[in-house]
Write a protein that holds these residues in place. Structure first.
Motif, PDB file in Angstrom:
ATOM      1  N   LYS A   2       1.061  -1.230   0.037  1.00 18.75           N
ATOM      2  CA  LYS A   2      -0.180   0.061  -0.084  1.00 18.75           C
ATOM      3  C   LYS A   2       1.035   1.345   0.164  1.00 18.75           C
ATOM      4  O   LYS A   2       2.026   1.147   0.346  1.00 18.75           O
ATOM      5  CB  LYS A   2      -0.843   0.003   1.379  1.00 18.75           C
ATOM      6  CG  LYS A   2      -1.890  -1.150   1.123  1.00 18.75           C
ATOM      7  CD  LYS A   2      -2.789  -1.222   2.276  1.00 18.75           C
ATOM      8  CE  LYS A   2      -3.632  -2.318   2.265  1.00 18.75           C
ATOM      9  NZ  LYS A   2      -4.650  -2.596   3.296  1.00 18.75           N
ATOM     10  N   THR A   4       1.086   5.877   0.218  1.00 12.79           N
ATOM     11  CA  THR A   4       0.634   7.209   0.227  1.00 12.79           C
ATOM     12  C   THR A   4       1.105   7.694  -1.206  1.00 12.79           C
ATOM     13  O   THR A   4       2.291   7.806  -1.456  1.00 12.79           O
ATOM     14  CB  THR A   4       1.397   7.869   1.388  1.00 12.79           C
ATOM     15  OG1 THR A   4       0.822   7.285   2.667  1.00 12.79           O
ATOM     16  CG2 THR A   4       0.940   9.327   1.458  1.00 12.79           C
ATOM     17  N   PHE A   5       0.362   8.546  -1.746  1.00  5.02           N
ATOM     18  CA  PHE A   5       0.494   9.367  -2.814  1.00  5.02           C
ATOM     19  C   PHE A   5       0.624  10.883  -2.433  1.00  5.02           C
ATOM     20  O   PHE A   5      -0.505  11.372  -1.951  1.00  5.02           O
ATOM     21  CB  PHE A   5      -0.498   9.097  -3.956  1.00  5.02           C
ATOM     22  CG  PHE A   5      -0.203   7.891  -4.502  1.00  5.02           C
ATOM     23  CD1 PHE A   5       0.361   7.499  -5.640  1.00  5.02           C
ATOM     24  CD2 PHE A   5      -0.959   6.768  -3.908  1.00  5.02           C
ATOM     25  CE1 PHE A   5       0.532   6.288  -6.280  1.00  5.02           C
ATOM     26  CE2 PHE A   5      -1.013   5.376  -4.566  1.00  5.02           C
ATOM     27  CZ  PHE A   5      -0.203   5.371  -5.484  1.00  5.02           C
ATOM     28  N   ILE A  24      -4.972   7.467  -9.669  1.00 11.67           N
ATOM     29  CA  ILE A  24      -4.585   6.759  -8.619  1.00 11.67           C
ATOM     30  C   ILE A  24      -5.622   5.910  -8.032  1.00 11.67           C
ATOM     31  O   ILE A  24      -5.463   4.547  -7.615  1.00 11.67           O
ATOM     32  CB  ILE A  24      -4.132   7.800  -7.377  1.00 11.67           C
ATOM     33  CG1 ILE A  24      -2.967   8.376  -7.675  1.00 11.67           C
ATOM     34  CG2 ILE A  24      -4.054   7.138  -6.024  1.00 11.67           C
ATOM     35  CD1 ILE A  24      -2.384   9.755  -6.912  1.00 11.67           C
ATOM     36  N   LYS A  25      -7.010   6.221  -7.825  1.00 12.04           N
ATOM     37  CA  LYS A  25      -7.840   5.646  -7.171  1.00 12.04           C
ATOM     38  C   LYS A  25      -8.175   4.586  -8.062  1.00 12.04           C
ATOM     39  O   LYS A  25      -8.609   3.381  -7.772  1.00 12.04           O
ATOM     40  CB  LYS A  25      -9.261   6.505  -6.934  1.00 12.04           C
ATOM     41  CG  LYS A  25      -9.034   7.333  -5.908  1.00 12.04           C
ATOM     42  CD  LYS A  25     -10.315   8.243  -5.531  1.00 12.04           C
ATOM     43  CE  LYS A  25     -10.279   9.182  -4.307  1.00 12.04           C
ATOM     44  NZ  LYS A  25     -11.349   9.712  -3.940  1.00 12.04           N
ATOM     45  N   ALA A  28      -4.521   1.871  -7.826  1.00  9.13           N
ATOM     46  CA  ALA A  28      -3.690   1.297  -6.891  1.00  9.13           C
ATOM     47  C   ALA A  28      -4.436   0.959  -5.918  1.00  9.13           C
ATOM     48  O   ALA A  28      -5.719   1.483  -5.664  1.00  9.13           O
ATOM     49  CB  ALA A  28      -2.920   3.013  -6.109  1.00  9.13           C
ATOM     50  N   PRO A  31      -5.050   3.544  -1.634  1.00  7.48           N
ATOM     51  CA  PRO A  31      -4.299   4.181  -1.626  1.00  7.48           C
ATOM     52  C   PRO A  31      -4.679   5.500  -0.515  1.00  7.48           C
ATOM     53  O   PRO A  31      -5.924   5.848  -0.189  1.00  7.48           O
ATOM     54  CB  PRO A  31      -4.328   5.183  -3.054  1.00  7.48           C
ATOM     55  CG  PRO A  31      -5.839   4.984  -3.413  1.00  7.48           C
ATOM     56  CD  PRO A  31      -6.015   3.579  -2.934  1.00  7.48           C
ATOM     57  N   ILE A  33      -4.147   9.347  -0.143  1.00 11.13           N
ATOM     58  CA  ILE A  33      -3.749  10.559  -1.044  1.00 11.13           C
ATOM     59  C   ILE A  33      -3.721  11.833  -0.346  1.00 11.13           C
ATOM     60  O   ILE A  33      -4.870  12.186   0.526  1.00 11.13           O
ATOM     61  CB  ILE A  33      -4.791  10.722  -2.326  1.00 11.13           C
ATOM     62  CG1 ILE A  33      -4.893   9.272  -3.300  1.00 11.13           C
ATOM     63  CG2 ILE A  33      -4.617  11.802  -3.130  1.00 11.13           C
ATOM     64  CD1 ILE A  33      -6.255   9.190  -4.007  1.00 11.13           C
ATOM     65  N   ARG A  73       1.645   5.628   5.565  1.00  9.63           N
ATOM     66  CA  ARG A  73       1.967   4.388   4.869  1.00  9.63           C
ATOM     67  C   ARG A  73       3.723   4.391   4.842  1.00  9.63           C
ATOM     68  O   ARG A  73       4.027   5.406   4.528  1.00  9.63           O
ATOM     69  CB  ARG A  73       1.545   4.293   3.576  1.00  9.63           C
ATOM     70  CG  ARG A  73      -0.090   4.390   3.358  1.00  9.63           C
ATOM     71  CD  ARG A  73      -0.633   3.005   3.738  1.00  9.63           C
ATOM     72  NE  ARG A  73      -2.330   3.088   3.841  1.00  9.63           N
ATOM     73  CZ  ARG A  73      -3.004   3.316   2.832  1.00  9.63           C
ATOM     74  NH1 ARG A  73      -2.777   3.482   1.686  1.00  9.63           N
ATOM     75  NH2 ARG A  73      -4.105   3.268   3.364  1.00  9.63           N
ATOM     76  N   GLN A  90       0.104  -0.889 -10.205  1.00 12.72           N
ATOM     77  CA  GLN A  90       0.123  -1.655  -8.978  1.00 12.72           C
ATOM     78  C   GLN A  90       0.570  -3.227  -9.452  1.00 12.72           C
ATOM     79  O   GLN A  90       1.545  -3.610  -8.610  1.00 12.72           O
ATOM     80  CB  GLN A  90      -1.586  -1.989  -8.190  1.00 12.72           C
ATOM     81  CG  GLN A  90      -1.477  -2.604  -7.245  1.00 12.72           C
ATOM     82  CD  GLN A  90      -0.969  -1.731  -6.130  1.00 12.72           C
ATOM     83  OE1 GLN A  90      -1.499  -0.592  -6.004  1.00 12.72           O
ATOM     84  NE2 GLN A  90      -0.322  -2.432  -5.112  1.00 12.72           N
TER      85      GLN A  90
END
Length: 130
Positions: A2, A4-5, A24-25, A28, A31, A33, A73, A90
């Motif tokens: 997992k 963190t963006f 991203i959603k 990943a 996530p 964010i 994360r 991913q």
């Protein structure tokens, strides 16, 4: 695995940031964010950190530090508001594994050619400019 963006942005970039968040959603797993800078016009599950650009305009290093301080994360992706992740992102990480300290994704242009990321900056065989 997992992630963190941390999206680094500035004022009036909501449309671009929304596109990044959507990618991203979509690609990943679960996530986290964090958006640093700009406005807070995003989904409730997106963490927004305000940033006063008058202190030092474009202070990217500070924005990255704010992401690091807030991230929950272990793995953090720092990105500007003009990048997106693709459908193989991913899967690529799952194949690559998590035995690394610092890692860099390949960055591609819209036509699929490689952008001059920091790994390929001086290697003309890897970049789009030849």
């Amino acid at each position: 695995m997992k992630f963190t963006f941390g999206i680094i942005t500035f004022d009036n970039q909501e449309e671009r940031v929304s596109s990044v968040i959507k990618s991203i959603k979509s690609h990943a797993n679960e996530p986290e964010i964090i958006v640093v800078g700009g406005s807070n016009k995003y989904d409730d599950d997106v963490i927004h950190i305000s940033f006063d650009e008058t202190v030092k305009p474009g202070w990217i290093t500070r924005k990255k530090n704010l992401v690091t301080e807030r991230a929950t994360r272990e793995n953090i992706v720092y990105m500007h508001d003009y990048y997106a992740i693709d459908s193989s992102w991913q899967k690529g990480w799952e194949e690559f594994g998590d035995d690394w300290d610092v890692c860099m994704n390949v960055i591609k242009n819209c036509d699929g050619s490689r952008y001059r990321d920091w790994c390929a900056w001086d290697d003309p065989d890897r970049c789009f400019f030849k």
